[in-house]
Structure formats: structure tokens, C-alpha cells
Motif scaffolding. Sequence first.
Motif, PDB file in Angstrom:
ATOM      1  N   MET A  76       0.857  -1.182   0.000  1.00 35.34           N
ATOM      2  CA  MET A  76       0.000   0.000   0.000  1.00 35.34           C
ATOM      3  C   MET A  76       0.896   1.236   0.000  1.00 35.34           C
ATOM      4  O   MET A  76       1.916   1.266   0.684  1.00 35.34           O
ATOM      5  CB  MET A  76      -0.906  -0.002   1.245  1.00 35.34           C
ATOM      6  CG  MET A  76      -1.881   1.131   1.298  1.00 35.34           C
ATOM      7  SD  MET A  76      -2.860   1.058   2.820  1.00 35.34           S
ATOM      8  CE  MET A  76      -4.147  -0.049   2.335  1.00 35.34           C
ATOM      9  N   GLN A  77       0.540   2.259  -0.782  1.00 29.76           N
ATOM     10  CA  GLN A  77       1.385   3.449  -0.889  1.00 29.76           C
ATOM     11  C   GLN A  77       0.603   4.696  -0.499  1.00 29.76           C
ATOM     12  O   GLN A  77      -0.343   5.081  -1.173  1.00 29.76           O
ATOM     13  CB  GLN A  77       1.915   3.595  -2.310  1.00 29.76           C
ATOM     14  CG  GLN A  77       2.817   2.448  -2.718  1.00 29.76           C
ATOM     15  CD  GLN A  77       3.284   2.579  -4.149  1.00 29.76           C
ATOM     16  OE1 GLN A  77       3.134   3.604  -4.779  1.00 29.76           O
ATOM     17  NE2 GLN A  77       3.863   1.501  -4.670  1.00 29.76           N
ATOM     18  N   HIS A  90       0.199  11.378   4.166  1.00 34.50           N
ATOM     19  CA  HIS A  90      -0.246  10.150   4.838  1.00 34.50           C
ATOM     20  C   HIS A  90      -1.739  10.216   5.215  1.00 34.50           C
ATOM     21  O   HIS A  90      -2.162   9.781   6.270  1.00 34.50           O
ATOM     22  CB  HIS A  90       0.607   9.854   6.078  1.00 34.50           C
ATOM     23  CG  HIS A  90       0.683   8.400   6.404  1.00 34.50           C
ATOM     24  ND1 HIS A  90       1.448   7.519   5.685  1.00 34.50           N
ATOM     25  CD2 HIS A  90       0.070   7.659   7.351  1.00 34.50           C
ATOM     26  CE1 HIS A  90       1.313   6.312   6.185  1.00 34.50           C
ATOM     27  NE2 HIS A  90       0.479   6.371   7.190  1.00 34.50           N
ATOM     28  N   ASP A  91      -2.534  10.801   4.288  1.00 30.48           N
ATOM     29  CA  ASP A  91      -3.979  10.871   4.523  1.00 30.48           C
ATOM     30  C   ASP A  91      -4.790  10.225   3.397  1.00 30.48           C
ATOM     31  O   ASP A  91      -6.014  10.242   3.415  1.00 30.48           O
ATOM     32  CB  ASP A  91      -4.432  12.310   4.760  1.00 30.48           C
ATOM     33  CG  ASP A  91      -4.190  13.231   3.571  1.00 30.48           C
ATOM     34  OD1 ASP A  91      -3.684  12.767   2.527  1.00 30.48           O
ATOM     35  OD2 ASP A  91      -4.502  14.427   3.699  1.00 30.48           O
ATOM     36  N   SER A  92      -4.098   9.637   2.412  1.00 29.13           N
ATOM     37  CA  SER A  92      -4.802   8.960   1.325  1.00 29.13           C
ATOM     38  C   SER A  92      -3.855   7.995   0.629  1.00 29.13           C
ATOM     39  O   SER A  92      -2.642   8.247   0.534  1.00 29.13           O
ATOM     40  CB  SER A  92      -5.315   9.978   0.305  1.00 29.13           C
ATOM     41  OG  SER A  92      -5.899   9.307  -0.804  1.00 29.13           O
TER      42      SER A  92
END
Length: 104
Positions: free
Chosen positions: A27-28, A33-35
Motif C-alpha cells: 500500500m502506498q 499520509h492521509d490517502s
Amino acid sequence: VSLDDRPLHSASRILITVVARAENQSMQWNEFHDSVGLNWGHGPTIAESVPATISLAVDGPRKIFALKPDGTRDQPVPVSFADGRLSFQSAQEHHTLHYEVVAP
């Protein structure tokens, strides 16, 4: 979560989920770091189990089962009931994040 729409203290079935962090492999996240946008990665999902003591105020004794990934019951979990409180330990050896609490 009550599974019969009754308050937790009188519910005949309750689902308890105990997890810290979980995400798909590869997962990226974006820079904030909110989506993850469309970068969801792939399974199997990696999740961190949490050793904890769970205590609920209930109106009588209950049984507790660890749940398999498909939601079916696995092993029963040791539970105690005293003075209107149900208590059990979530543990890595249960191999689950999900527990079902059931009135007998």
C-alpha cells in the motif's frame, strides 16, 4: 457492536474487533499520509493484534468465541463473569482480530 440491535449490556450477540494497525501489502500513502489514492496494494492484509483485557458490563454470563477470517466460530475463549462484568483476554494465540460474545 451489538448484532441484535439491543444495548450492549443485554445483547444476545456482540462482535468485538481488537486491532491496532492494518494495511495491505505494498500500500502506498501520499506525502501527507492521509490517502492511498488508487494505490491500495494487495492482500493478504497485514494486521497487528493487540493483547488486551476486555471487560463489559452485561446482564448475565456469556460465551466468547474467536472468529475465523470467514466469520465462523473457531475456538472458545476463556471468560469470567463476576459482579455483572464479563472479562476475557484477546491474545495472539487466538489467531483473530474478531470475537463473538454470545448469551447462552
